[in-house]
Design a protein around this motif. Structure first.
Motif, PDB file in Angstrom:
ATOM      1  N   VAL A 153      29.859 104.357 121.344  1.00  0.00           N
ATOM      2  CA  VAL A 153      28.977 105.452 121.763  1.00  0.00           C
ATOM      3  C   VAL A 153      28.367 106.115 120.533  1.00  0.00           C
ATOM      4  O   VAL A 153      29.092 106.556 119.626  1.00  0.00           O
ATOM      5  CB  VAL A 153      29.728 106.495 122.620  1.00  0.00           C
ATOM      6  N   ALA A 154      27.026 106.132 120.500  1.00  0.00           N
ATOM      7  CA  ALA A 154      26.315 106.717 119.365  1.00  0.00           C
ATOM      8  C   ALA A 154      25.547 107.942 119.838  1.00  0.00           C
ATOM      9  O   ALA A 154      24.817 107.878 120.823  1.00  0.00           O
ATOM     10  CB  ALA A 154      25.332 105.692 118.790  1.00  0.00           C
ATOM     11  N   ASN A 155      25.743 109.041 119.139  1.00  0.00           N
ATOM     12  CA  ASN A 155      25.028 110.261 119.519  1.00  0.00           C
ATOM     13  C   ASN A 155      24.570 111.009 118.282  1.00  0.00           C
ATOM     14  O   ASN A 155      25.194 110.926 117.226  1.00  0.00           O
ATOM     15  CB  ASN A 155      25.946 111.155 120.361  1.00  0.00           C
ATOM     16  N   ARG A 156      23.454 111.750 118.452  1.00  0.00           N
ATOM     17  CA  ARG A 156      22.932 112.548 117.348  1.00  0.00           C
ATOM     18  C   ARG A 156      23.969 113.607 116.927  1.00  0.00           C
ATOM     19  O   ARG A 156      24.247 113.791 115.767  1.00  0.00           O
ATOM     20  CB  ARG A 156      21.631 113.221 117.830  1.00  0.00           C
ATOM     21  N   THR A 157      24.555 114.276 117.922  1.00  0.00           N
ATOM     22  CA  THR A 157      25.570 115.297 117.640  1.00  0.00           C
ATOM     23  C   THR A 157      26.951 114.659 117.773  1.00  0.00           C
ATOM     24  O   THR A 157      27.368 114.297 118.881  1.00  0.00           O
ATOM     25  CB  THR A 157      25.436 116.474 118.638  1.00  0.00           C
ATOM     26  N   LEU A 158      27.643 114.541 116.639  1.00  0.00           N
ATOM     27  CA  LEU A 158      28.915 113.818 116.635  1.00  0.00           C
ATOM     28  C   LEU A 158      29.990 114.490 117.492  1.00  0.00           C
ATOM     29  O   LEU A 158      30.818 113.834 118.113  1.00  0.00           O
ATOM     30  CB  LEU A 158      29.388 113.695 115.177  1.00  0.00           C
ATOM     31  N   LYS A 159      29.939 115.806 117.555  1.00  0.00           N
ATOM     32  CA  LYS A 159      30.980 116.545 118.278  1.00  0.00           C
ATOM     33  C   LYS A 159      31.091 116.087 119.742  1.00  0.00           C
ATOM     34  O   LYS A 159      32.180 115.934 120.281  1.00  0.00           O
ATOM     35  CB  LYS A 159      30.669 118.049 118.193  1.00  0.00           C
ATOM     36  N   ARG A 160      29.938 115.844 120.371  1.00  0.00           N
ATOM     37  CA  ARG A 160      29.967 115.447 121.793  1.00  0.00           C
ATOM     38  C   ARG A 160      30.631 114.082 121.962  1.00  0.00           C
ATOM     39  O   ARG A 160      31.348 113.832 122.912  1.00  0.00           O
ATOM     40  CB  ARG A 160      28.547 115.400 122.363  1.00  0.00           C
ATOM     41  N   THR A 161      30.373 113.194 121.019  1.00  0.00           N
ATOM     42  CA  THR A 161      30.984 111.854 121.086  1.00  0.00           C
ATOM     43  C   THR A 161      32.491 111.981 120.883  1.00  0.00           C
ATOM     44  O   THR A 161      33.271 111.279 121.522  1.00  0.00           O
ATOM     45  CB  THR A 161      30.394 110.946 119.978  1.00  0.00           C
ATOM     46  N   GLU A 162      32.863 112.884 119.985  1.00  0.00           N
ATOM     47  CA  GLU A 162      34.302 113.064 119.737  1.00  0.00           C
ATOM     48  C   GLU A 162      35.002 113.682 120.943  1.00  0.00           C
ATOM     49  O   GLU A 162      36.136 113.333 121.254  1.00  0.00           O
ATOM     50  CB  GLU A 162      34.526 113.873 118.460  1.00  0.00           C
ATOM     51  N   ASP A 163      34.310 114.573 121.645  1.00  0.00           N
ATOM     52  CA  ASP A 163      34.873 115.135 122.885  1.00  0.00           C
ATOM     53  C   ASP A 163      35.097 114.020 123.911  1.00  0.00           C
ATOM     54  O   ASP A 163      36.111 113.985 124.604  1.00  0.00           O
ATOM     55  CB  ASP A 163      33.925 116.180 123.492  1.00  0.00           C
ATOM     56  N   LEU A 164      34.129 113.113 123.983  1.00  0.00           N
ATOM     57  CA  LEU A 164      34.246 111.995 124.929  1.00  0.00           C
ATOM     58  C   LEU A 164      35.437 111.110 124.554  1.00  0.00           C
ATOM     59  O   LEU A 164      36.202 110.677 125.420  1.00  0.00           O
ATOM     60  CB  LEU A 164      32.938 111.190 124.927  1.00  0.00           C
ATOM     61  N   LYS A 165      35.593 110.886 123.269  1.00  0.00           N
ATOM     62  CA  LYS A 165      36.719 110.057 122.802  1.00  0.00           C
ATOM     63  C   LYS A 165      38.063 110.725 123.143  1.00  0.00           C
ATOM     64  O   LYS A 165      39.007 110.057 123.553  1.00  0.00           O
ATOM     65  CB  LYS A 165      36.605 109.812 121.295  1.00  0.00           C
ATOM     66  N   LYS A 166      38.106 112.053 122.997  1.00  0.00           N
ATOM     67  CA  LYS A 166      39.344 112.774 123.336  1.00  0.00           C
ATOM     68  C   LYS A 166      39.697 112.567 124.801  1.00  0.00           C
ATOM     69  O   LYS A 166      40.851 112.462 125.172  1.00  0.00           O
ATOM     70  CB  LYS A 166      39.151 114.283 123.087  1.00  0.00           C
ATOM     71  N   MET A 167      38.662 112.494 125.653  1.00  0.00           N
ATOM     72  CA  MET A 167      38.922 112.374 127.087  1.00  0.00           C
ATOM     73  C   MET A 167      39.166 110.932 127.519  1.00  0.00           C
ATOM     74  O   MET A 167      39.955 110.667 128.410  1.00  0.00           O
ATOM     75  CB  MET A 167      37.754 112.962 127.876  1.00  0.00           C
TER      76      MET A 167
END
Ligand code: ATR
Length: 282
Positions: A153-167
């Motif tokens: 998953v590639a996103n401009r804002t890394l934080k959102r991708t990291e939230d997804l990874k946490k879930m």
């Protein structure tokens, strides 16, 4: 249309709501199944969302769809959430069950149905997802449930991708940058754009033509306006199978229809209405 005293009402809450294709798609479906139901557009301003949702039960409205800007803000006014809606954090469908309002999100499953009808299986596949907004959360969850081998998953804002990874755990997070995208695309099977990049005429392409190698089986864009984005055109020219956002829109609507009526949605009738609105053919 024969509205009478026993017509059941559903609709969509949005602001603005003039451009929605949903009333047409659902009303032809009710007609096709000879159901005495009607689907109405409700123009609900953001500060009127709470009273509008509170009115569903006393007015005996059977359910509504939510569109921009209400999908997240509606959550505090609901009694229960489906596991998908809870995971994604947004609701696109409310069902009135007795005196309770239940929130669902049919985006992820609608996406999977669109893939299935286009004969794309995700089992054991490597998938690159561009974007980590609400739509990406729903789609990623379904891809894992359906046995995708690896999700990047590639996103401009890394934080959102990291939230997804946490879930979700099992995803690989990438920056939305040339080098990382290029190297993942070398071995990827499916590419999915869930960002809004491509809606505007002068939007840039997030990936270049020569990064789409021979392993790529399908390119999917959840954008439906325009029906063919620059990304899809590029893939089609390379003879790669493409799927646009209209099929996802169709199936998420069909799933709402099924939640409200308990009947199987007449897909082809709904598709025809939707495609006519966007003047495109399958
Ligand atoms: P949706 O519910 O449709 O997913 P969203 O939650 O607003 O809508 O998500 C929009 C997605 O498009 C996000 O991944 C967003 O990236 P950010 O998380 O960095 O905002 C992405 N997006 C929007 N405009 C973009 C742009 N100009 N370049 C790259 N990504 C963009």
């Amino acid at each position: 249309m024969n509205i009478d005293g026993s017509t059941k009402i559903v609709g969509v809450f949005g602001w603005p709501v003039e451009h929605t294709a949903s009333p047409r798609m659902h009303n032809v479906a009710f007609e096709a199944l000879d159901l005495n139901w009607v689907y109405l557009p409700f123009e609900v301003k953001p500060d009127m969302l709470e009273p509008a949702v509170k009115a569903i039960i006393p007015l005996n409205i059977r359910g509504v769809n939510l569109t921009i800007p209400h999908k997240k803000d509606v959550i505090p006014f609901l009694d229960e959430l489906s596991s998908e809606a809870q995971f994604i954090g947004t609701v696109n469908t409310i069902v009135k069950k007795g005196n309770k309002l239940i929130g669902y999100n049919t985006d992820g499953q609608g996406f999977m149905r669109a893939l299935e009808e286009n004969k794309i299986s995700v089992l054991g596949k490597k998938v690159l997802i561009l974007g980590a907004g609400g739509a990406s959360f729903g789609i990623s969850r379904e891809l894992i449930l359906k046995g995708a081998d690896k999700l990047f998953v590639a996103n401009r804002t890394l934080k959102r991708t990291e939230d997804l990874k946490k879930m979700l755990g099992e995803i690989e997070v990438l920056p939305l940058e040339k080098d990382s995208l290029k190297s993942v695309l070398k071995g990827a099977d499916i590419v999915i754009n869930t960002t809004s990049v491509g809606m505007k005429k002068d939007d840039r392409l997030l990936i270049s033509e020569n990064w789409l190698g021979p392993s790529i089986e399908a390119v999917v864009d959840i954008i439906y306006s325009p029906p063919e984005t620059k990304l899809l055109r590029m893939a089609r020219k390379k003879n790669i199978k493409t799927i646009n956002g209209l099929d996802m829109l169709l199936h998420q609507g069909a799933l709402s229809f099924e939640l409200w009526t308990g009947k199987k949605a007449p897909i082809e009738v709904m598709r025809k209405a939707l495609y006519k609105k966007f003047k495109t053919r399958k």
